[in-house]
Structures are given as C-alpha cells and as structure tokens.
Design an enzyme around this catalytic site. Structure first.
Site, PDB file in Angstrom:
ATOM      1  N   GLU A 199      -5.108   4.545  -1.537  1.00 14.93           N
ATOM      2  CA  GLU A 199      -3.800   3.937  -1.567  1.00 14.93           C
ATOM      3  C   GLU A 199      -3.032   5.096  -0.767  1.00 14.93           C
ATOM      4  O   GLU A 199      -2.785   6.074  -1.377  1.00 14.93           O
ATOM      5  CB  GLU A 199      -3.205   3.211  -2.548  1.00 14.93           C
ATOM      6  CG  GLU A 199      -4.077   2.173  -2.834  1.00 14.93           C
ATOM      7  CD  GLU A 199      -3.296   1.167  -4.003  1.00 14.93           C
ATOM      8  OE1 GLU A 199      -2.051   0.868  -3.773  1.00 14.93           O
ATOM      9  OE2 GLU A 199      -3.728   0.767  -4.996  1.00 14.93           O
ATOM     10  N   CYS A 211      -6.544  -2.686  -5.172  1.00 18.47           N
ATOM     11  CA  CYS A 211      -5.600  -2.757  -4.318  1.00 18.47           C
ATOM     12  C   CYS A 211      -5.546  -4.251  -3.735  1.00 18.47           C
ATOM     13  O   CYS A 211      -6.503  -4.722  -3.018  1.00 18.47           O
ATOM     14  CB  CYS A 211      -5.725  -1.881  -3.166  1.00 18.47           C
ATOM     15  SG  CYS A 211      -4.261  -2.087  -1.916  1.00 18.47           S
ATOM     16  N   GLY A 220      -4.584  -4.569   0.136  1.00 12.02           N
ATOM     17  CA  GLY A 220      -5.899  -4.255   0.553  1.00 12.02           C
ATOM     18  C   GLY A 220      -6.958  -5.104   0.675  1.00 12.02           C
ATOM     19  O   GLY A 220      -7.740  -5.098   1.663  1.00 12.02           O
ATOM     20  N   CYS A 233       3.153  -4.338  -3.361  1.00 16.27           N
ATOM     21  CA  CYS A 233       1.740  -4.110  -3.783  1.00 16.27           C
ATOM     22  C   CYS A 233       1.448  -5.588  -4.412  1.00 16.27           C
ATOM     23  O   CYS A 233       1.968  -6.114  -5.277  1.00 16.27           O
ATOM     24  CB  CYS A 233       2.161  -3.053  -5.188  1.00 16.27           C
ATOM     25  SG  CYS A 233       0.695  -2.818  -6.182  1.00 16.27           S
ATOM     26  N   HIS A 259      -2.360  -1.133   6.854  1.00 16.93           N
ATOM     27  CA  HIS A 259      -4.003  -1.172   6.174  1.00 16.93           C
ATOM     28  C   HIS A 259      -4.871  -0.926   7.507  1.00 16.93           C
ATOM     29  O   HIS A 259      -4.892  -1.440   8.455  1.00 16.93           O
ATOM     30  CB  HIS A 259      -4.597  -2.375   5.626  1.00 16.93           C
ATOM     31  CG  HIS A 259      -3.883  -2.739   4.217  1.00 16.93           C
ATOM     32  ND1 HIS A 259      -4.220  -2.118   2.988  1.00 16.93           N
ATOM     33  CD2 HIS A 259      -2.523  -3.302   3.940  1.00 16.93           C
ATOM     34  CE1 HIS A 259      -3.151  -2.612   2.093  1.00 16.93           C
ATOM     35  NE2 HIS A 259      -2.240  -3.125   2.641  1.00 16.93           N
TER      36      HIS A 259
END
Length: 281
Positions: free
Chosen positions: A215, A224, A227, A75, A166
């Site tokens: 997410e 994110c 992301g 993350c 992703h």
C-alpha cells in the site's frame, strides 16, 4: 492533551478511529499520526481515520492519515471500520444502517448488514491513464496488460483508480513475491506521479483470487479494500476473472462485485472493534 480513540481492523488492516465530529480539521497532525501508528512506541496501526462533519449534503466526512503521515484519497477497509465506528457513536439514536460519506475520492456509501458485515458501494472505477494517474499510456487510453520494468524484470500491469491509484499484476504464485523488496519500487516508479498501490494477484479460479498488496504510504498490509476492488476490475479487463469473485488476502476474504448494470463496484467484508483507550500527546 489526551486523545480518545477506538481501534478497529478490517481483515487485519488496522486503524485508529477518532471522533472528530466537532471540527472540520483533524485533531492531530500528520507527524503525530506517525507517532500514534508506530507499533513499538505508539498504539500501532496502518492509519488513522477521523470521523468529521459531513460536506455537500453527506452524513459524515472521512479523512485518513497513513502510517507515514501521508493522506490517501480513500481506504476500503477503513471505510467499513468507519461505518461500524459511526454506528457505535450514534448508539440508539442511529436512524439508518447506511451512511453517505464524503471522501477525497468522492461520496462513498457503506451499509451495515444484519450479519455484521459491511457492504460498500465503492463507485465507478476510473480506467483512463490520466485519471489514475500514470504515464504508461496516453491520458485518454486504458492501461491494460502494459509492460513495466521494475527490479530488472518486465511486468504486465493493468491500472485502475478506485479514487486512489492501483497497479495490478497477475502472477503464478503470490507467496513467492518478495513484496518488501519490489513493493517500494512499484510505489515510487516515475510512471506514477502520485505514487501507487500495487496488487499481486494469483487467479485460482475465475471467481476466486489470491492477493498480496503493497500500500502506498503504509507498505505491506494484511488487506486492502480498494485494492481488492481494483484487482477484480483489472481481472475483468484482462479477461482473467468473473465480474463477481472472492478475493483472498492474508487477513481474510472480501466479496467483490463489478455490476454490469450500473458499472459500480460493491465490496462486502467485516469490520471488528479491537479496543478503546486514551493516548496522551
């Protein structure tokens, strides 16, 4: 049992940080994580992050439980929060502003900057379908501007792994996307065997992107980090943006750069402590 915790957020993407340096296993279960992350009956968070002993000559290990109890590989906003948390735990004994952190996505290196921001070497993006993973293309091919049918509409998607999967699609207006409706359909689409994070990107300028995200395991969040990194990489691959850009998320902005020299992605953004407390399980 009372669990001491510290709450942090990175651009509104919020986490419960737990000092787990005394054990190589998380002190709470995924089921308990769901309880703690509940915003009405618990503390409230997008996930729980455990600061654990380092592995393979790293300083620390990062483990995460999402708000649904699942465990992601990494993350981006979370690792900035972890770096700030570790600096707090170490206090005056801290030897360096940089940490090598073992994650399920590999070794990630955050650095605390003098202006309070945290810069993270997010590593080299993985671009082949088999690495993401997705069945949209043969395993040895890149997934760039491929059609994907979701919610009765064909979307052009580009897929990138930043150690976690992703799916990025470019839209005219991110505000118009019914994220709570179509986000789950992207996440659980059968072409993503491990599910996927989904980013909807509006290119304002080649050096400025707007992004909304669904997410995997957490749903709609304000930001994110992985992301944002994947979005910039996808934008470069699709010829839509520069290799360095500001990515504006609902919770604020991140600075993302994909180096031509070493092919690594660098993310810079804030990590803010909100409060500390004890939770009785």
């Amino acid at each position: 049992m009372a669990i001491e915790f510290t709450k942090y957020h990175g651009l509104g993407n919020d986490f419960i940080l737990i000092d787990n340096r005394f054990s190589c296993e998380p002190v709470i279960t995924p089921e308990q994580a769901v309880q703690l992350c509940d915003r009405h009956f618990g503390i409230g968070a997008d996930g729980i992050i455990f600061a654990m002993p380092g592995e393979d000559n790293t300083d620390y290990t990062m483990r995460i439980f999402n708000s649904d109890g699942s465990e992601p590989e990494m993350c981006g906003n979370g690792i900035r929060c972890l770096a700030a948390f570790l600096a707090e735990l170490e206090g005056e004994s801290r030897q360096s502003n940089q940490y090598r952190i073992h994650t399920l996505a590999g070794v990630i290196t955050p650095e605390l900057m003098s202006d309070g921001q945290v810069k993270v070497d997010m590593g080299i993006p993985r671009l082949l379908a088999g690495e993401i993973p997705t069945t949209l293309c043969p395993a040895d091919q890149k997934v760039i501007s491929q059609p994907l049918e979701v919610a009765g509409k064909s979307w052009d998607v580009t897929c990138v792994s930043m150690g976690n999967p992703h799916c990025i699609t470019f839209v005219e207006d991110v505000a118009a996307i019914p994220l709570d409706h179509i986000g789950p359909q992207f996440e659980h689409h059968p072409v993503f065997p491990q599910r996927t994070n989904t980013e909807f990107i509006q290119v304002v300028r080649p050096d400025y992107l707007k992004m909304r995200v669904w997410e995997r395991g957490a749903g709609i969040t304000l930001a994110c980090g992985t992301g944002a990194c994947a979005a910039l990489v996808a934008g470069v691959l699709a010829g839509r943006c520069d290799r360095t850009a500001t990515v504006e998320l609902p919770g604020g902005c991140l600075q993302i750069a994909w180096s031509e020299v070493d092919q690594r992605v660098y993310m810079t953004g804030p990590a803010k402590q909100v409060f500390q407390g004890k939770y009785v399980i």
